[in-house]
Design a protein around this motif. Structure first.
Motif, PDB file in Angstrom:
ATOM      1  N   UNK A   1       0.848  -1.200   0.000  1.00 55.52           N
ATOM      2  CA  UNK A   1       0.000   0.000   0.000  1.00 55.52           C
ATOM      3  C   UNK A   1       0.879   1.245   0.000  1.00 55.52           C
TER       4      UNK A   1
ATOM      5  N   UNK B   1       1.994   1.988  -3.405  1.00 56.57           N
ATOM      6  CA  UNK B   1       0.976   2.580  -4.275  1.00 56.57           C
ATOM      7  C   UNK B   1       0.773   4.054  -3.968  1.00 56.57           C
ATOM      8  N   UNK B   2       1.000   4.422  -2.731  1.00 59.34           N
ATOM      9  CA  UNK B   2       0.751   5.812  -2.339  1.00 59.34           C
ATOM     10  C   UNK B   2       2.017   6.667  -2.433  1.00 59.34           C
TER      11      UNK B   2
ATOM     12  N   UNK C   1      -9.044  16.873 -16.481  1.00 61.65           N
ATOM     13  CA  UNK C   1      -8.107  17.562 -15.597  1.00 61.65           C
ATOM     14  C   UNK C   1      -7.000  16.618 -15.141  1.00 61.65           C
TER      15      UNK C   1
ATOM     16  N   UNK D   1      -3.899  16.475 -11.886  1.00 54.81           N
ATOM     17  CA  UNK D   1      -3.554  17.167 -10.647  1.00 54.81           C
ATOM     18  C   UNK D   1      -2.110  17.649 -10.751  1.00 54.81           C
TER      19      UNK D   1
ATOM     20  N   UNK E   1       4.611  16.878   2.707  1.00 52.27           N
ATOM     21  CA  UNK E   1       3.282  16.377   2.345  1.00 52.27           C
ATOM     22  C   UNK E   1       2.962  16.808   0.921  1.00 52.27           C
ATOM     23  N   UNK E   2       2.361  15.888   0.167  1.00 52.88           N
ATOM     24  CA  UNK E   2       1.973  16.228  -1.198  1.00 52.88           C
ATOM     25  C   UNK E   2       0.696  17.069  -1.170  1.00 52.88           C
TER      26      UNK E   2
ATOM     27  N   UNK F   1      -1.956  18.890  -3.721  1.00 49.86           N
ATOM     28  CA  UNK F   1      -2.313  18.853  -5.138  1.00 49.86           C
ATOM     29  C   UNK F   1      -3.599  19.623  -5.396  1.00 49.86           C
ATOM     30  N   UNK F   2      -3.722  20.126  -6.626  1.00 48.75           N
ATOM     31  CA  UNK F   2      -4.971  20.737  -7.071  1.00 48.75           C
ATOM     32  C   UNK F   2      -5.172  20.362  -8.541  1.00 48.75           C
ATOM     33  N   UNK F   3      -6.418  20.210  -8.962  1.00 53.14           N
ATOM     34  CA  UNK F   3      -6.655  19.820 -10.358  1.00 53.14           C
ATOM     35  C   UNK F   3      -6.633  21.017 -11.306  1.00 53.14           C
TER      36      UNK F   3
ATOM     37  N   UNK G   1      -2.595  11.425 -12.889  1.00 54.27           N
ATOM     38  CA  UNK G   1      -3.295  10.934 -14.076  1.00 54.27           C
ATOM     39  C   UNK G   1      -4.461  11.829 -14.445  1.00 54.27           C
TER      40      UNK G   1
ATOM     41  N   UNK H   1      -8.217  12.779 -15.340  1.00 54.30           N
ATOM     42  CA  UNK H   1      -9.515  12.291 -14.876  1.00 54.30           C
ATOM     43  C   UNK H   1     -10.605  13.207 -15.424  1.00 54.30           C
ATOM     44  N   UNK H   2     -11.835  12.761 -15.251  1.00 51.96           N
ATOM     45  CA  UNK H   2     -12.961  13.651 -15.513  1.00 51.96           C
ATOM     46  C   UNK H   2     -13.771  13.276 -16.732  1.00 51.96           C
TER      47      UNK H   2
ATOM     48  N   UNK I   1     -14.495  25.303  -8.358  1.00 53.44           N
ATOM     49  CA  UNK I   1     -14.660  25.952  -7.073  1.00 53.44           C
ATOM     50  C   UNK I   1     -13.374  26.696  -6.781  1.00 53.44           C
TER      51      UNK I   1
END
Lengths: 264, 108
Positions: free
Chosen positions: A18, A21-22, A58, A60, A68-69, A71-73, A114, A116-117, A261
């Motif tokens: 895990x 993966x993170x 979008x 990220x 700490x990571x 992120x924003x899209x 990756x 997304x959307x 937003x």
């Protein structure tokens, strides 16, 4: 089981698979930036490996901050065929990420996630395409228009772009180049604050898109029943324009929207 | 209220309706990949350290299973603990999910 019976949160001890993966990998490099105003810039980022996306989706954008990571899209304005991504970024004062993005320079490493959307074009859609954006919400539409222009049969394209200040009309030069190349694009930009000194030279549409919508639709000779609409930006404007389009006869299922937003 | 967003820094929570459903529509829209599960899991989990509060998962979920933490129905409040706990000790979180899965789903 009641709430009180649950133990305090355990310490972080994930199984290695895990954790793997993170794991965070900085996987892209800043290769350029163009500051349109003090608060809006086009940031160009090159991923180490090609990053597939569909126009309108979008990705990220992230930085490691205090271990700490964060992120924003952002929706790329660039063509999916291009390796470099163009991201339209607004600085949010006191925000968690964007003030740090403002310090980025060529060569800095960042994280791209990756794509997304579901805000995407339909294949072989020959209906008139109406794009309505506020502020940085124009970015995915530039990618979408670029893709429509590659199609063998190009639909009529209209772009309504509302901004506070005229210098925020990102990609106006690209749209102008497309028009000069003979593509059928109606481009109707509007500034919402015509009285502001920065807009002193502004002679075109003035006001909010929700109020200007009837005039803009008439100007662009939009024919509602044969139109598909893509809306992106400020949620209140998106909602108001959606209602306005429906009053003009655009069916609800022909209106796609993506709300931006206030991301910080 | 024991499970506030401030306490867990939890923006969104995936609750009971996700258990034993595999649509995974949220994974296709989450911009920051903060939703995860493993083969042994009966639901998906939001990582509170990564979630950016965008709400895309709630819009996409066909089971209406994702909620902002401050809008999480009281009967599902334990799921805020479950999601946060999974990213620290998956086995402990899974055990609680097994117990919660036995609870009748309230009519809504």
């Amino acid at each position: 089981m009641t709430l009180r019976q649950l133990p305090p949160l355990p310490a972080r001890r994930l199984p290695p698979r895990v954790e793997h993966r993170l794991a965070v990998e900085l996987n892209a490099t800043v290769v350029g930036r163009t500051d349109l105003t003090d608060a809006v810039m086009v940031l160009r980022v090159r991923p180490d490996e090609a990053l597939p996306f569909a126009a309108g989706q979008y990705v990220s954008l992230g930085m490691m901050l205090d271990g700490r990571l964060v992120q924003r899209p952002y929706s790329p304005a660039s063509s999916p065929a291009q390796r470099e991504l163009e991201l339209l970024v607004r600085h949010v004062r006191g925000g968690e990420l964007t003030p740090h993005l403002w310090r980025l320079a060529n060569g800095d490493r960042v994280r791209l996630g990756r794509a997304k959307g579901l805000f995407r074009l339909e294949d072989d859609d020959e209906r008139q395409h109406l794009f309505v954006a506020t502020g940085t919400g124009v970015a995915p539409m530039i990618a979408m228009i670029g893709e429509l222009l590659q199609r063998p049969s190009q639909p009529k394209i209209t772009l309504l772009h509302g901004v506070g200040h005229q210098r925020e009309l990102a990609f106006a030069d690209r749209i102008g180049a497309w028009q000069r190349a003979g593509h059928r694009i109606s481009y109707l930009p509007a500034v919402s604050r015509p009285e502001h000194p920065e807009n002193a030279e502004w002679l075109a549409w003035a006001g909010r898109l929700t109020a200007l919508l009837p005039e803009l639709l008439q100007e662009s000779s939009c024919l509602p029943p044969r139109t598909v609409a893509y809306l992106c930006g400020n949620p209140a404007v998106v909602s108001g324009v959606r209602d306005g389009l429906m009053r003009h006869g655009v069916p609800a299922d022909a209106i796609r929207h993506e709300e931006y937003w206030p991301i910080s | 209220m024991a499970y506030t967003r401030e306490e867990w820094n939890m923006a969104y929570v995936i609750a009971q309706p996700c258990i034993d459903h595999n649509e995974r529509a949220c994974l296709d829209v989450c911009p920051v990949d903060c939703i995860t599960s493993e083969a042994a899991d009966r639901k998906l989990y939001v990582d509170p350290d990564l979630c950016i509060d965008c709400g895309a998962c709630a819009d996409a979920c066909p089971n209406d299973a994702a909620f902002r933490a401050d809008k999480l129905p009281a009967e599902w409040a334990e799921f805020a603990w479950v999601d946060a706990a999974w990213y620290r000790d998956p086995a402990a979180a899974r055990q609680v999910v097994e117990e919660l899965a036995m609870a009748p789903v309230p009519s809504r």
